[in-house]
Design a protein around this motif. Structure first.
Motif, PDB file in Angstrom:
ATOM      1  N   LYS A  68       1.086  -2.765  -0.192  1.00  0.00           N
ATOM      2  CA  LYS A  68       1.651  -1.440  -0.456  1.00  0.00           C
ATOM      3  C   LYS A  68       3.137  -1.492  -0.819  1.00  0.00           C
ATOM      4  O   LYS A  68       3.686  -0.495  -1.296  1.00  0.00           O
ATOM      5  CB  LYS A  68       1.473  -0.542   0.769  1.00  0.00           C
ATOM      6  CG  LYS A  68       0.038  -0.418   1.266  1.00  0.00           C
ATOM      7  CD  LYS A  68      -0.876   0.182   0.218  1.00  0.00           C
ATOM      8  CE  LYS A  68      -2.291   0.365   0.772  1.00  0.00           C
ATOM      9  NZ  LYS A  68      -3.221   0.894  -0.270  1.00  0.00           N
ATOM     10  N   GLY A  69       3.777  -2.620  -0.569  1.00  0.00           N
ATOM     11  CA  GLY A  69       5.200  -2.713  -0.843  1.00  0.00           C
ATOM     12  C   GLY A  69       5.745  -4.053  -0.414  1.00  0.00           C
ATOM     13  O   GLY A  69       4.997  -4.962  -0.034  1.00  0.00           O
TER      14      GLY A  69
ATOM     15  N   LEU B  63       4.972   0.020  -6.042  1.00  0.00           N
ATOM     16  CA  LEU B  63       5.198  -0.627  -4.757  1.00  0.00           C
ATOM     17  C   LEU B  63       6.565  -0.226  -4.205  1.00  0.00           C
ATOM     18  O   LEU B  63       7.536  -0.107  -4.949  1.00  0.00           O
ATOM     19  CB  LEU B  63       5.116  -2.148  -4.905  1.00  0.00           C
ATOM     20  CG  LEU B  63       3.752  -2.673  -5.364  1.00  0.00           C
ATOM     21  CD1 LEU B  63       3.846  -4.125  -5.794  1.00  0.00           C
ATOM     22  CD2 LEU B  63       2.722  -2.513  -4.249  1.00  0.00           C
TER      23      LEU B  63
END
Length: 282
Positions: free
Chosen positions: A105-106, A136
């Motif tokens: 997600k990041g 992201l």
């Protein structure tokens, strides 16, 4: 109910964490099953795993390890924030691999224990620019005097959502709000930065802090960022340095007892759901 945006799992049998040797209280296993039992009791319904600064060669292995945990029935983990090295030439290829992985997600590159100049290197800055359009996020873990450097990174990639961890790590135990207070107001002026209200008990004096100790710092962050640009996190197990998960959740409820139901909902879960596009029951 909470979405925990900052969970660390430490499993020394599975991965290597060189920095733990310098932090004896955390230099042991903190496994998912320990977290989950307490988390479910205090109302946490989902969690994002935050990278734990594993040895660089184990960055991919950490994501795979967490992915394996998340596949178990009833597991709370819904995604991972991966470690990264924007200062290295292979970052663009790493970014492309992560863009193809919906579990990631990041990113986060730990900066608060690194030389201030790291984020000002030309290659680091060029690679951060590549985040635009990736979907992201990028977590910023910095000390108060480093917040202007974090703001400069956010300026490089206006289309990327940056997340300021732990309220910007204020020096609560020292009782010194400067330059933290001024720098929080400055970075909050960037619309692509949100603040994470996470684990600040770890930065207070473990023996003496009270709700009144934390309130001025948390309230300043809310005042600067507003209710639409804040998310909640536990910072487990680092929060055990200031009382633990249940204590931090209880403190959260006390700190925001005067907020409206809608404001608490945004902080506790809704903003995180939107930011990371989490498919969870309302």
């Amino acid at each position: 109910m909470f979405i925990d945006t900052h969970l660390h799992i430490i499993d020394r049998q599975a991965l290597r964490y060189p920095w733990l040797a310098g932090v004896p209280p955390l230099d042991r296993d903190f496994l998912y099953r320990q977290y989950a039992q307490e988390a479910q009791r205090v109302g946490i319904k989902a969690a994002l795993h935050m990278e734990v600064d594993v040895a660089p060669e184990a960055i991919g292995a950490e994501t795979d390890y967490i992915r394996g945990l998340s596949a178990e029935p009833g597991n709370l983990i819904v995604g991972a924030i991966s470690s990264c090295r924007p200062e290295e030439a292979d970052f663009p290829a790493f970014l492309e691999r992560c863009k193809a992985d919906p579990f990631v997600k990041g990113f986060r590159r730990v900066l608060h224990v690194m030389p201030d100049e790291l984020s000002e290197q030309a290659l680091f800055r060029e690679n951060v620019k590549l985040l635009d359009g990736s979907g992201l996020t990028f977590d910023l873990c910095v000390l108060p005097h480093q917040i202007p450097r974090a703001a400069a990174l956010a300026d490089l990639a206006a289309g990327t959502q940056f997340v300021l961890d732990h309220c910007g790590v204020p020096a609560i135990a020292a009782g010194d709000p400067h330059p933290w207070r001024e720098n929080i107001a400055e970075i909050a002026s960037r619309p692509n930065v949100v603040a994470k209200i996470s684990g600040v008990v770890a930065y207070a004096d473990a023996e003496t802090w009270k709700i009144e100790t934390l309130a001025p710092y948390v309230e300043h962050v809310i005042d600067c960022f507003g209710w639409d640009r804040v998310v909640w996190g536990s910072d487990w197990p680092v929060c055990t340095l200031g009382g633990g998960l249940s204590t931090w959740v209880a403190a959260t409820h006390a700190l925001f007892a005067g907020a409206s139901e809608d404001e608490r909902r945004k902080l506790y879960s809704e903003n995180a759901r939107k930011l990371w596009k989490l498919s969870l029951p309302a």
